[in-house]
Motif scaffolding. Structure first.
Motif, mmCIF file in Angstrom:
data_model
loop_
_atom_site.group_PDB
_atom_site.id
_atom_site.type_symbol
_atom_site.label_atom_id
_atom_site.label_comp_id
_atom_site.label_asym_id
_atom_site.label_seq_id
_atom_site.Cartn_x
_atom_site.Cartn_y
_atom_site.Cartn_z
ATOM 1 N N HIS A 159 36.574 45.079 42.777
ATOM 2 C CA HIS A 159 35.178 44.812 43.103
ATOM 3 C C HIS A 159 35.000 43.896 44.314
ATOM 4 O O HIS A 159 34.386 44.271 45.314
ATOM 5 N N ASP A 166 33.761 44.877 48.010
ATOM 6 C CA ASP A 166 32.497 44.347 48.543
ATOM 7 C C ASP A 166 32.755 43.699 49.907
ATOM 8 O O ASP A 166 31.970 43.851 50.848
ATOM 9 N N HIS A 210 24.804 40.424 46.048
ATOM 10 C CA HIS A 210 24.256 41.017 44.816
ATOM 11 C C HIS A 210 22.768 40.693 44.659
ATOM 12 O O HIS A 210 22.292 39.657 45.134
HETATM 13 ZN ZN LIG Z 1 29.412 44.027 44.188
#
Ligand SMILES: [Zn+2]
Length: 278
Positions: free
Chosen positions: A243, A247, A61
């Protein structure tokens, strides 16, 4: 190994020519052998990386600097993805305009220097790679979905994802059908991912309005899913894959590649292994 090449490898794997706005080398470095990589790796984790003798820290991120200030640029990728799926360009651009401007202003309000300044104090090479790794994940999920055919059901696609990706089997979350129902026909499918963050209600609506029957998001707020369900009933499908698991689907091929290059890579902060018994 150096930070430039670490970024370049991710870009090549994703089929991208330039570093996207949400990814950046925050502190360059070379002679890298030991890497710590996590989904979120900020100031406290930089201290850990430094104390444990890592040569480089990679966050997935965004962590400040240009990855925060230019984050809104990657939201434009939703426009291109929508156009690619048959949404008229003016509709796609209008769908994203307010979101992009809002994000630009919000980002400009943050202390964008905090985490990069900690890396500078610790003198540890530091980068974050967001959209390139999400694009690898989007490509893998789109490929798995494309093999299904339009007459397959939502359940069959969910099963296919669990079979294909160990990350979904090993994650603490589950793949959820938030709009539509499991026995629905898939119809035309889009994996909407690799564009900064999920497009929420407006992007899914644009897809549904223009011939897409099933949208796959990696995350979506409940309010957005409810609004879609109110508007489209059970005629359309929204599948939310999770999520951190999703990812990881994009991060693991990159980690494998770095290890194949002879690097010592430690994963943490959410990266779900693809193997069943790591
Ligand atoms: Zn993410």
């Amino acid at each position: 190994m150096n930070t430039e090449r670490l970024m370049r490898i991710a870009l090549e794997m994703a089929g991208l020519d330039e570093i996207p706005g949400d990814s950046a080398i925050h502190r360059p470095g070379d002679e890298i052998e030991r890497i710590l990589i996590g989904i979120d790796l900020k100031a406290p984790e930089l201290v850990i990386a430094s104390a444990q003798g890592y040569d480089c820290a990679i966050s997935h991120h965004p962590v400040g600097g240009s990855s925060t200030l230019r984050f809104h640029e990657v939201l434009e990728r939703h426009v291109d993805q929508m156009v690619g799926a048959g949404v008229p360009r003016d509709v796609a651009a209008n769908t994203m305009r307010a979101t992009i401007e809002e994000r630009r202003v919000l980002s400009s309000m943050t202390n964008y220097d905090h985490d990069p300044s900690v890396a500078a104090l610790l003198d540890i090479p530091y980068l974050n790679i967001h959209t390139p790794l999400d694009e690898i994940g989007r490509g893998r999920m789109a490929e798995a979905a494309a093999g299904m055919g339009e007459d397959a059901t939502v359940t069959e696609l969910v099963d296919r994802f669990y079979e294909t990706f160990g990350e979904f089997r090993n994650a603490a979350t589950e793949i959820e059908v938030r709009v539509g129902k499991p026995e629905n026909r898939l119809g035309r499918v889009v994996v909407s991912h690799g564009a900064g963050t999920n497009g929420g209600y407006p992007v899914a609506k644009a897809y549904f309005d223009h011939g897409i029957d099933t949208v796959i998001y990696i995350h979506c707020r409940l309010a957005d899913a409810r609004k879609l369900a109110e508007e489209f009933g059970e005629a359309k499908n929204l599948i939310v894959t999770g999520h951190i698991a999703s990812d990881s689907v994009g991060i693991n091929p990159y980690v494998d590649r770095l290890r194949a290059e002879g690097l010592d890579v430690t994963t943490f902060s959410g990266i779900v292994p693809a193997e069943s018994n790591p």
